[in-house]
Design an enzyme around this catalytic site. Structure first.
Site, PDB file in Angstrom:
ATOM      1  CE  LYS A   1      57.167  27.232  -5.589  1.00 35.04           C
ATOM      2  NZ  LYS A   1      56.204  28.158  -5.015  1.00 35.04           N
TER       3      LYS A   1
ATOM      4  CE  LYS B   1      55.393  39.323  -4.198  1.00 36.87           C
ATOM      5  NZ  LYS B   1      54.368  39.358  -5.253  1.00 36.87           N
TER       6      LYS B   1
ATOM      7  CE  LYS C   1      58.222  34.947 -14.056  1.00 39.35           C
ATOM      8  NZ  LYS C   1      58.175  36.179 -14.785  1.00 39.35           N
TER       9      LYS C   1
END
Ligand code: TRP
Length: 342
Positions: A204, A118, A207
């Site tokens: 995947k 990240k 959203k």
């Protein structure tokens, strides 16, 4: 058994969230309730405190938190059976985190792959919260003497860190026969289905995919679900009757996986039923089982989402219970470290 798990509050909940994590929580809750074991319990929380480790929008955090509670309850998390709350209403999480930062080692945290992923190339610009994220996560579970923590594969390393912290704390500050913390076991659910985008079988379901047609939202009604399934990317071949025949056909594999996950059958059983059939027959059948399972959830979800009063009440009650469950452990941790507290 004391099961503890958290989920980051995100908006736009979809089929992937349901089949990946939420449904397993519901199953654990119901199994534990059915076991009737005294003192066994599930604590499920929204990891809202973790959300500030990355750049975030406060309005989105608020909306996402409320939406997530609505979704969890709509999917079957019962606030009367489980303790359902958000971290931000239980200050013991942050308090215990600070106490544990005395025990956690820089070297341990430096090895966390999630931080590396990240923070990417911009480590100097990463937040302190992103670095200490796993210590908060350790506090989340150690606070409640969790015995089992259901997590996905990507969180296994964080859970191991929680065990290391617990062990070192117990070693350094506790008598052997009175450890403050329980070492939690990971619980990787047997059937955490990996659900892929309806437009691209190699990505995947997410959203953040710009295409609404790529995912089935928990708020979609039966017509919308059927429409999305019928438009889903597939291929021109018939379904094989053996699993090996799905190799190299990611979209076909994904649709069969969804069917299997929703009905609780194995992929092989689904192929036993539909092998030899084309998508013209399979898609309507898939749309139907999906709509049947999701319609009651999405109706409940839409109702609850707009009922702020109920959502606040659920969270307030959950937080009160969580504060009670964690009080002794927090107190013992302070005491073990030598703090004077009246
Ligand atoms: N980090 C977890 C995730 O992103 C969420 C989480 C926070 C969690 N605290 C936890 C999961 C404690 C299990 C236990 O999925």
């Amino acid at each position: 058994m004391r099961v503890v798990s958290g989920i980051q509050p995100t908006g736009n909940l979809h089929l992937g969230n349901y089949l990946g994590a939420i449904r397993n929580w519901v199953k654990m809750q119901d199994d534990i309730a059915a076991s009737g074991e005294e003192g066994s319990e599930c604590l499920f929380f929204l990891a809202d405190l973790h959300a500030i480790s990355m750049p975030h929008d406060p309005a989105e955090l608020k909306a996402g938190t409320l939406e997530m509670v609505a979704a969890l309850v709509a999917c079957g998390i019962d606030p009367n059976k489980s303790v359902l709350f958000n971290q931000a209403q239980v200050p013991a999480h942050t308090e215990l985190q600070w106490l544990l930062t005395g025990t956690a080692r820089m070297g341990w945290l430096n090895r966390m792959t999630q931080f590396k992923d990240k923070s990417g190339k911009n480590r100097e610009g990463a937040s302190i919260a992103l670095f200490s994220y796993p210590v908060l996560q350790a506090a989340d579970v150690l606070l409640y003497q969790a015995t089992h923590v259901p997590v996905g594969d990507d969180q296994k390393q964080h859970l191991e860190l929680a065990r290391d912290i617990a062990q070192k704390f117990n070693n350094d500050f506790c008598e052997e026969d009175t450890p403050v913390f329980t070492l939690p076991e990971p619980y990787i659910p047997p059937q955490a289905a990996r659900i892929m985008s309806l437009r691209d079988g190699s990505a995947k379901m997410s959203k953040s995919d710009p295409s609404e047609m790529s995912r089935i939202n928990l708020s979609d009604d039966a017509d919308m679900i059927m429409k999305k399934v019928k438009k889903a990317k597939s291929d021109a071949d018939a379904l094989p009757s053996e699993k090996a025949g799905l190799e190299g056909r990611p979209e076909a594999l994904n649709l069969v996986t969804i069917y299997a996950a929703i009905t609780g059958e194995s992929v092989q059983t689904v192929l036993g039923e539909f092998g030899g059939e084309g998508f013209g027959k399979f898609k309507p059948a898939l749309g139907e089982v999906l709509a049947e399972t999701l319609a009651p959830i999405s109706a409940r979800f839409r109702d609850l989402k707009s009922d702020r009063e109920s959502l606040d009440a659920i969270l307030a009650r959950g937080a009160a219970k969580a504060r009670e469950r964690g009080a002794d452990t927090l107190d013992n941790a302070y005491k073990a470290l030598g703090f004077v507290r009246g």
